[in-house]
Motif scaffolding. Structure first.
Motif, PDB file in Angstrom:
ATOM      1  N   TYR A  94      35.421   8.307  56.395  1.00 22.85           N
ATOM      2  CA  TYR A  94      35.155   9.438  55.658  1.00 22.85           C
ATOM      3  C   TYR A  94      36.765   9.353  55.641  1.00 22.85           C
ATOM      4  N   SER A 127      37.723   6.371  52.916  1.00 25.80           N
ATOM      5  CA  SER A 127      37.027   7.082  51.522  1.00 25.80           C
ATOM      6  C   SER A 127      36.555   8.499  51.795  1.00 25.80           C
ATOM      7  N   PRO A 128      37.596   9.564  51.960  1.00 27.76           N
ATOM      8  CA  PRO A 128      36.622  10.684  52.453  1.00 27.76           C
ATOM      9  C   PRO A 128      35.700  11.764  50.990  1.00 27.76           C
ATOM     10  N   LYS A 172      35.228  13.214  47.748  1.00 27.33           N
ATOM     11  CA  LYS A 172      36.438  13.859  46.910  1.00 27.33           C
ATOM     12  C   LYS A 172      36.877  15.190  47.141  1.00 27.33           C
ATOM     13  N   THR A 173      35.052  16.262  47.600  1.00 23.68           N
ATOM     14  CA  THR A 173      35.739  17.650  48.165  1.00 23.68           C
ATOM     15  C   THR A 173      35.888  17.905  49.591  1.00 23.68           C
ATOM     16  N   TYR A 174      35.820  16.887  50.434  1.00 22.77           N
ATOM     17  CA  TYR A 174      36.009  16.072  51.534  1.00 22.77           C
ATOM     18  C   TYR A 174      37.673  16.815  51.575  1.00 22.77           C
ATOM     19  N   GLN A 175      37.852  15.039  50.653  1.00 29.63           N
ATOM     20  CA  GLN A 175      39.593  15.479  50.444  1.00 29.63           C
ATOM     21  C   GLN A 175      40.506  16.571  50.016  1.00 29.63           C
ATOM     22  N   GLU A 176      39.665  17.090  49.343  1.00 28.66           N
ATOM     23  CA  GLU A 176      40.373  18.772  48.279  1.00 28.66           C
ATOM     24  C   GLU A 176      41.016  19.998  49.794  1.00 28.66           C
ATOM     25  N   LEU A 204      40.690  19.067  53.432  1.00 31.37           N
ATOM     26  CA  LEU A 204      41.474  18.415  54.082  1.00 31.37           C
ATOM     27  C   LEU A 204      43.485  18.194  53.824  1.00 31.37           C
ATOM     28  N   ASP A 205      43.432  18.379  52.186  1.00 24.82           N
ATOM     29  CA  ASP A 205      44.331  18.155  51.821  1.00 24.82           C
ATOM     30  C   ASP A 205      45.205  19.822  51.501  1.00 24.82           C
ATOM     31  N   SER A 220      33.975  19.999  41.902  1.00 26.58           N
ATOM     32  CA  SER A 220      33.493  19.752  43.388  1.00 26.58           C
ATOM     33  C   SER A 220      32.200  20.744  43.355  1.00 26.58           C
TER      34      SER A 220
END
Length: 133
Positions: A49, A52-53, A55-59, A61-62, A82
């Protein structure tokens, strides 16, 4: 089994009520996906994670790293991409066509949805006194 008691505002507790039978499982899943877990499997998941988390997880987090205001938390939505992916996974789940990887991804969406729901409830509670004044 150990029992943990936390104090939350009454309004927040009411919003948590529909999830009361799932809180233990959700908390366990959340903790398993963090570096705090000492098992090699959980550490591998966490490392994946971080490296390379999804995409939605990254969204999410960001968004959280941007130090959003309570108002921004309440208004947060994931991207159309997403949301479309979630709809695809839900349909595949209804049709019983999910791969193990897709099931994990759908579980992640559920966890993120729960987390954001709790954050939005908390943000709403913190805003309420300011709007009532």
């Amino acid at each position: 089994m150990a029992q943990i008691t936390i104090e939350v505002p009454d309004e927040f507790a009411q919003r948590l009520e529909p999830f009361q039978n799932q809180l233990s499982e959700l908390f366990t899943r959340f903790m398993s996906a963090t570096v705090l877990s000492k098992t090699s499997e959980a550490m591998a998941v966490s490392a994946d994670y971080v490296a390379s988390p999804p995409k939605t997880y990254q969204e999410v987090l960001d968004f959280l790293i941007s130090r959003p205001t309570s108002q921004e938390i309440i208004g947060f939505k994931v991207s159309e991409q997403s949301q479309t992916r979630l709809q695809t996974l839900l349909q595949k789940n209804r049709d019983a066509e999910l791969s193990l990887e897709e099931k994990s991804e759908l579980d992640l969406y559920e966890q993120l949805d729960t987390l954001m729901g709790l954050l939005k409830a908390r943000a709403f509670v913190t805003l309420k006194p300011a709007t009532e004044a």
